[in-house]
Structures are given as structure tokens and as C-alpha cells.
Design a protein around this motif. Structure first.
Motif, PDB file in Angstrom:
ATOM      1  N   LEU A 197      -3.628  49.676  34.030  1.00 23.05           N
ATOM      2  CA  LEU A 197      -2.595  50.663  34.323  1.00 23.05           C
ATOM      3  C   LEU A 197      -3.799  51.896  35.217  1.00 23.05           C
ATOM      4  N   SER A 200      -3.676  51.638  38.964  1.00 17.66           N
ATOM      5  CA  SER A 200      -2.449  52.042  39.555  1.00 17.66           C
ATOM      6  C   SER A 200      -2.487  53.418  39.658  1.00 17.66           C
ATOM      7  N   VAL A 203      -4.798  55.351  42.280  1.00 23.19           N
ATOM      8  CA  VAL A 203      -4.097  55.219  43.560  1.00 23.19           C
ATOM      9  C   VAL A 203      -2.923  56.415  43.542  1.00 23.19           C
ATOM     10  N   LEU A 204      -2.165  56.537  42.683  1.00 19.38           N
ATOM     11  CA  LEU A 204      -1.194  57.490  42.437  1.00 19.38           C
ATOM     12  C   LEU A 204      -1.760  58.986  42.789  1.00 19.38           C
ATOM     13  N   ASN A 207      -3.672  59.898  45.928  1.00 16.55           N
ATOM     14  CA  ASN A 207      -2.852  60.142  46.988  1.00 16.55           C
ATOM     15  C   ASN A 207      -1.862  61.531  46.731  1.00 16.55           C
TER      16      ASN A 207
ATOM     17  N   GLU B 193       4.238  54.676  43.675  1.00 18.30           N
ATOM     18  CA  GLU B 193       3.191  53.626  43.079  1.00 18.30           C
ATOM     19  C   GLU B 193       3.877  52.664  41.899  1.00 18.30           C
ATOM     20  N   ASN B 194       3.997  51.391  42.413  1.00 19.23           N
ATOM     21  CA  ASN B 194       4.440  50.403  41.446  1.00 19.23           C
ATOM     22  C   ASN B 194       3.446  49.919  40.413  1.00 19.23           C
ATOM     23  N   ALA B 195       3.829  49.942  39.252  1.00 21.65           N
ATOM     24  CA  ALA B 195       2.980  49.374  38.038  1.00 21.65           C
ATOM     25  C   ALA B 195       3.327  48.264  37.652  1.00 21.65           C
ATOM     26  N   ARG B 196       4.021  47.205  38.382  1.00 21.24           N
ATOM     27  CA  ARG B 196       4.675  46.133  38.024  1.00 21.24           C
ATOM     28  C   ARG B 196       3.886  44.922  37.438  1.00 21.24           C
TER      29      ARG B 196
END
Lengths: 217, 217
Positions: A197, A200, A203-204, A207, B193-196
Motif C-alpha cells: 500500500l 500506492s 504516488v498519491l 501528487n 489513486e486506486n489501491a485495487r
DNA sequence: TCCATATCGATATATTTTTCTCGATAAAAC
DNA sequence: GTTTTATCGAGAAAAATATATCGATATGGA
């Protein structure tokens, strides 16, 4: 030999396929029979050619002016991802993340069947979480061999991740899904997929920070 | 203007930086003062040039024959990722995944401070999860405005994800971290942001299926 | 002190991934 | 029945990403 499904496909393509699958399953539920790459692409703001190339790897072929068969896509994508027959998995580490994963009902749809959990905390051992037994970690090797379990899910703190992975691999686990924020060293041939996680999140937050800085200036 | 941190950097680079950070924080704890790209690269099986390029974006410069300052790297990477001052976040959906995230202690280290949770289930409202209040979803818009919360975490089932995201965005949320297995439509300017997990799982199950097929044949 | 070597930063090359172009084809419109 | 149009599949071009090369430089050893 019928079809050569053993094509190596890029991670990027592999990660887009579940998106398409989710969409076409929705269309299937609505009774829609055909869908074009253009329509799929529009849904995700992708390039239609990219969608076509992605679908190509599954072996499904379309018809000009008509598009692709929705049922065909559902079957082929699921098959390509290995989601038709769920693989059995053992989860180690019944902490917060471990519990959340044990409680996630839909994994079977995504090719994963969590059979049991393991923990070294003796207070947890013997209990059940969402109906799944929590066993002593020492039982794992034998059970992996007896039950031919292929996937190991690592949900332990960073410092325990490597020993747990080693234990799994020695027992015969073929693929590891790693949730620990630690890099794992694994021998060639074993599959490792990190579900970190923090990547991810990186990146968030990057940004967002950039956005807040630029709007201020 | 001192340094231009507002460089747009590729996702790939952004996702590797937390790996480096984790490593150099470990080195720092051990008292190591310098580290070379070669050493970092070896740790992850990356190309040394790639590591050097990644580090370059943070603004940290190295010394020939010596490498990079460990403390320098820690500071610059954290700064670049926006992990020095954690952003406040609201989480919606106190189900399994939501709970797991609320219980995750280390997010503050990763630039995220979950302030409170929201749920539409009235039985959950008023309770606390890992010390964090669960509030009625209807309270979210006002609180976002009053508290200047920037990040919204979506942990609701797929079918509710879009309305929840819309609510957040209308309230002024600037970035959404989406755990729902649904594609979200968001206006330009808002960060998504997708944490899929299913994407990560797709890569794993596809690789595993291919491996099992090829070894059998 | 001088030489060998590890490492940096910059530039060039290679590879991968994405996007564009175009002829073929099937359905719909005229 | 012919024309128009949406879409496919294949191949080319462009863009992004990763890897290799090379001169410069700082350290450690001859």
C-alpha cells in the motif's frame, strides 16, 4: 496443443484486464451481448487500440462493426487470469490486515481461496476468523504438503516477513502475495507479488503535495 | 524560488522511492553514513543507473566514489513524497478493509493521518475503532470544509463508491484513495489513486497459472 | 606521490509500451 | 444493391522507460 496461453504478458496489460472484466461482467448482468473496444476504452479513458491489444492476449477475437462478445470476454479474461478455478492459499499473520483479507468474501471470484490462517500468537491459535481456522505457524509446512496449497499470503510485520516467506517456500509454496512493507528475497521459480500500500500511497501523497504547492505559488 | 520540486515524475519512479526509503532508513538505524546506487540496486535487483535516475528527481546529489548521504536520502525522499507532514484524511466505510486501515499504525510515517471514519450504518456510528471516531456520513461535507481535510479514503462496496466519491469531491476533498473494486469518475484536478488488490492478484494468479501449466506439459 | 578503482553525472542506446494509421469487413442507411 | 460507417486486426510511429557507455572525481593502496 490447442492454444498457446503461455504468452508472457506485461504487468500493465495484466493489471488492466481485471478492469475490463469488471465492466463486461456488469454488461453481462444487464443482458448486453456485444461491446466494442471503443466503448471499453471510453469507460476508463484509455486508448481503444490499447484495449484491443490487451484483449488480444486472452485469445478472444472480435468482429468488425460489432465488437467483442461479452460472454466470450468474461470467459477468456477469467481463464487468462486463472480466475476460473480458485487456487488454495494460506495466510500468515492474523493482525488487522490479515483479518481484513480473511473477511473479504469476493476473493474466490478472483482466483483465491483462503483456506486457513496461521499465527504465532498462541492466544489467536484455535480461534476462527470469519469462519476460518487460525492454526499454529508450526503446522504450516505439513499442511502445505498435504493439501497442495500453492499460494502464501504474508501479513506479518516487516521484521518477520522474510522468515515466514522462507518457511512457506521450503514447504513448497509456489507463489507469495506479500503485504509486509519489506522486500523479500525469494529463489528463482517462486512467484512474488507485492501488494504494498505504501507504493500506492507514495504516488498519491506526491501528487497531492505537488498540487498543493503549485496552486499556492 | 529555491528548488523546483514540482517535476512530474513517472509512476514507476514514484513507486520505487518508498523501497529505497525503507532501505536507507534501515541503514540510518544501523549508523551507516553513505550508500551507493550500486548497493541499493543490488538489494532490489534493479539497474544501478535506474536507481541513480530515481534519486536524481529528489534533488539529492552524490559524491563520486562515496555514494549518497544516508541522512540526505532519508530527508529528500520523504520530502519528495510529501511524507514529512502527514496529510489529514477521512475514511468512509468501516467494514473489514476500513477497519484494517484504521488500525494501521504506521500511516503517519507515510504521509497519511486518518482523522476519523464515516459510515452510513447507524449501529457503527458513535463507536470508536482503534481510537478513531465513526461518524455519520452526512457529517462529512461540513467537517471536510471546517478541518481542511485533503484526502478521502473510499472503503465501501463497489456500488456505493461513486456516490461517496462525489460527496467527497463536492465537499472539497482533493485526493481520493480508492479501495473499492470500481472505476471512479472524477473531475479534472482531483487526484485519484486506486489501491485495487484485484490488480495485484491478477498478476499473481496469471503467473501462477502459467507456471503450473508449463511445468505440467 | 601516483595509480587503480568505485562511483557519480551526463549522454546515448535499447527496449518496452502506447498511440496512430490503414486496409478489410460487417452492419446499417439510403 | 450500393454507399456509408463503425470496428477490427496488423503493422508503423511515437513516447516512455530502462540500460549501457563514458569522462570526471574522490578515495585507498602501491
Amino acid at each position: 496443443m490447442v492454444a498457446l496461453k503461455s504468452v508472457v504478458v506485461s504487468r500493465s496489460t495484466l493489471k488492466r484486464l481485471p478492469l475490463y472484466l469488471h465492466l463486461v461482467e456488469g454488461l453481462y448482468a444487464q443482458g448486453v451481448e456485444h461491446v466494442s473496444c471503443t466503448a471499453i476504452a471510453k469507460e476508463f479513458d484509455f486508448d481503444p487500440t490499447q484495449v484491443r491489444k490487451d484483449i488480444e492476449v486472452t485469445g478472444e477475437v472480435g468482429t468488425a462493426r460489432v465488437g467483442f462478445s461479452v460472454t466470450g470476454l468474461v470467459i477468456r479474461i477469467r481463464e487468462f487470469l486463472g480466475w476460473n478455478n480458485a487456487h488454495d492459499a494460506f495466510l500468515v499473520g492474523a493482525g488487522n490486515m490479515g483479518k481484513a483479507l480473511l473477511g473479504y468474501k469476493d476473493f474466490e471470484k478472483y482466483g483465491l481461496n483462503i483456506v486457513a490462517a496461521f499465527d504465532k500468537d498462541t492466544r489467536k491459535v484455535g480461534s476462527r476468523i470469519f469462519g476460518k481456522e487460525v492454526l499454529a505457524l508450526s503446522k504450516l509446512p505439513n499442511l502445505v504438503k498435504r493439501m497442495h496449497v500453492h499460494i502464501g499470503i504474508v501479513c506479518v510485520p516487516a521484521e518477520h516477513a522474510q522468515p515466514v516467506a522462507d518457511l512457506m517456500i521450503n514447504a513448497g509454496i509456489q507463489a507469495i502475495w506479500n503485504f509486509a512493507p519489506a522486500p523479500l528475497r525469494i529463489p528463482e521459480g517462486v512467484i512474488l507479488e507485492n501488494a504494498r500500500l505504501t507504493q500506492s500511497l507514495a504516488v498519491l501523497t506526491n501528487n497531492l503535495t505537488r498540487k498543493l504547492n503549485t496552486t499556492k505559488e
